[in-house]
Design an enzyme around this catalytic site. Structure first.
Site, PDB file in Angstrom:
ATOM      1  N   GLY A 123       0.776  -1.190   0.263  1.00 52.12           N
ATOM      2  CA  GLY A 123       0.097   0.099  -0.162  1.00 52.12           C
ATOM      3  C   GLY A 123       0.898   1.175   0.137  1.00 52.12           C
TER       4      GLY A 123
ATOM      5  N   TYR B 217     -15.325   3.255   7.579  1.00 53.37           N
ATOM      6  CA  TYR B 217     -13.977   3.102   7.939  1.00 53.37           C
ATOM      7  C   TYR B 217     -13.681   3.774   9.416  1.00 53.37           C
ATOM      8  CZ  TYR B 217      -9.177   4.825   7.103  1.00 53.37           C
ATOM      9  OH  TYR B 217      -7.920   5.151   7.072  1.00 53.37           O
TER      10      TYR B 217
HETATM   11  N1  SER Z   1      -6.381   9.024   4.097  1.00 55.59           N
HETATM   12  C1  SER Z   1      -7.513   8.265   4.515  1.00 55.59           C
HETATM   13  C2  SER Z   1      -8.598   8.409   3.938  1.00 55.59           C
HETATM   14  O1  SER Z   1      -8.983   9.210   3.099  1.00 55.59           O
HETATM   15  C3  SER Z   1      -7.866   8.772   6.066  1.00 55.59           C
HETATM   16  O2  SER Z   1      -7.493   8.005   7.002  1.00 55.59           O
HETATM   17  O3  SER Z   1      -9.239   7.331   3.568  1.00 55.59           O
END
Ligand code: SER
Length: 318
Positions: free
Chosen positions: A11, A141
């Protein structure tokens, strides 16, 4: 010398963190793993295909390499997670729980797990959001990160697992391409700017969010993991801050280096996610406990990316 396993090593953060950990601990001491194919960015060293929901395979890799430290990065990011809510929950939560359980069973030395500013929801103070602000996330999330923080704290309190975590802001790097995050416009924008193309931004001009240059994110992660255990007073996840910026601010910083750069604002479904997050973060406990200080501001990050990106991607920008 530690023996380290990194999950999600292909990643955006994983690739750069793997490379840095290999330069510190030696290539053979850092085992990269992912469901994807390895990329050259992570440097030379062992690689294992690993689905983090496959517990027997995690355990066998740990035994094979005598792993004592895990950086567990495999997860879906915010925008992708909104489109696959069940997969996001299964992967983000199931993976973490397995890793924590294995860390307990095998008495591993340390675990690192990334949380996010997405734990905060619309009711948290937007400016300099404190460490202890209300966490009522508006995305799946964010829900998975908040629950994960609580699991980390539980495994530390109940079983003594030395698990440490950072609430990353949006991470901006030039070496790897973004993977489904709401803050990822801030990566894409540089690729368009360097190629002399107009950038279509999926957030509004004035949507400011907490952000951090990848070099600082890698530095924060390593500093947290190197800190003495007695200094770590927060076992959920530390707020860490660097830069607060909007697409308009970033475009202006790019225009200082590339005056002809053009941007158009076309907000989509990701605008609502961004609107639920903080604008800037208060990271006083990280500063006090383990001396956190970022090295880059908006313009120094922008200048560095514009200098390095074409060389790294072998682009002819003449
Ligand atoms: N950078 C991440 C996102 O945009 C946030 O933790 O999902």
């Amino acid at each position: 010398m530690n023996k380290i396993l990194i999950t999600g090593a292909c990643g955006q953060l994983g690739s750069e963190l793997t490379a840095e950990l290999r330069s510190i601990h030696g290539n053979d001491h850092v085992i990269a793993s992912d469901v994807s194919e390895p990329n050259p960015l992570m440097g030379e060293g062992p690689f294992e295909h690993l689905d983090v929901l496959d517990r027997p395979r995690i355990e066998s890799i740990i035994d094979q390499y005598k792993i004592d430290t895990i950086y567990h990065l495999a997860a879906l990011l915010s925008a992708t997670a909104e489109k696959n809510i069940h997969l996001a929950w299964d992967l983000n939560m199931g993976g973490l729980l397995k890793i924590l359980d294995i860390a307990k069973k095998k008495s591993l030395e340390k675990v690192f797990w990334p949380s996010s500013i997405a734990v905060f929801g619309p009711d948290a103070p937007k400016i300099r959001t404190p460490q202890t602000a209300a966490c009522n996330p508006a995305t799946v999330y964010g829900i998975s990160k908040l629950a994960g923080e609580q699991w980390c704290s539980y495994f530390h309190r109940k079983f003594g697992v030395d698990v440490r975590s950072l609430r990353y802001p949006g991470l901006i790097g030039y070496k790897s391409l973004p993977g489904g995050g709401t803050t990822d416009y801030a990566v894409d924008i540089f690729h368009k700017a360097i190629r002399g193309e107009e950038f279509h931004c999926f957030l509004n001009r004035d949507t400011a969010l907490p952000m951090m240059y990848m070099a600082d994110a890698v530095k924060a992660t390593i500093e947290l993991m190197q800190a003495p255990a007695e200094n770590i007073t927060i076992r959920t996840s530390y707020n860490v801050a660097a830069i607060s910026l909007s697409p308009g601010d970033l475009a202006a910083a790019i225009q200082n280096d590339i005056p002809g750069f053009k941007i158009r604002y076309e907000p989509d479904h990701r605008q609502a996610i961004a609107d639920s997050w903080p604008i800037s973060i208060d990271d006083t406990p990280a500063q006090t406990d383990w001396g956190w200080q970022p090295s880059y501001n908006l313009q120094s990050m922008t200048d560095d990316i514009i200098r390095q990106l074409p060389v790294f991607w072998n682009l002819d920008t003449a």
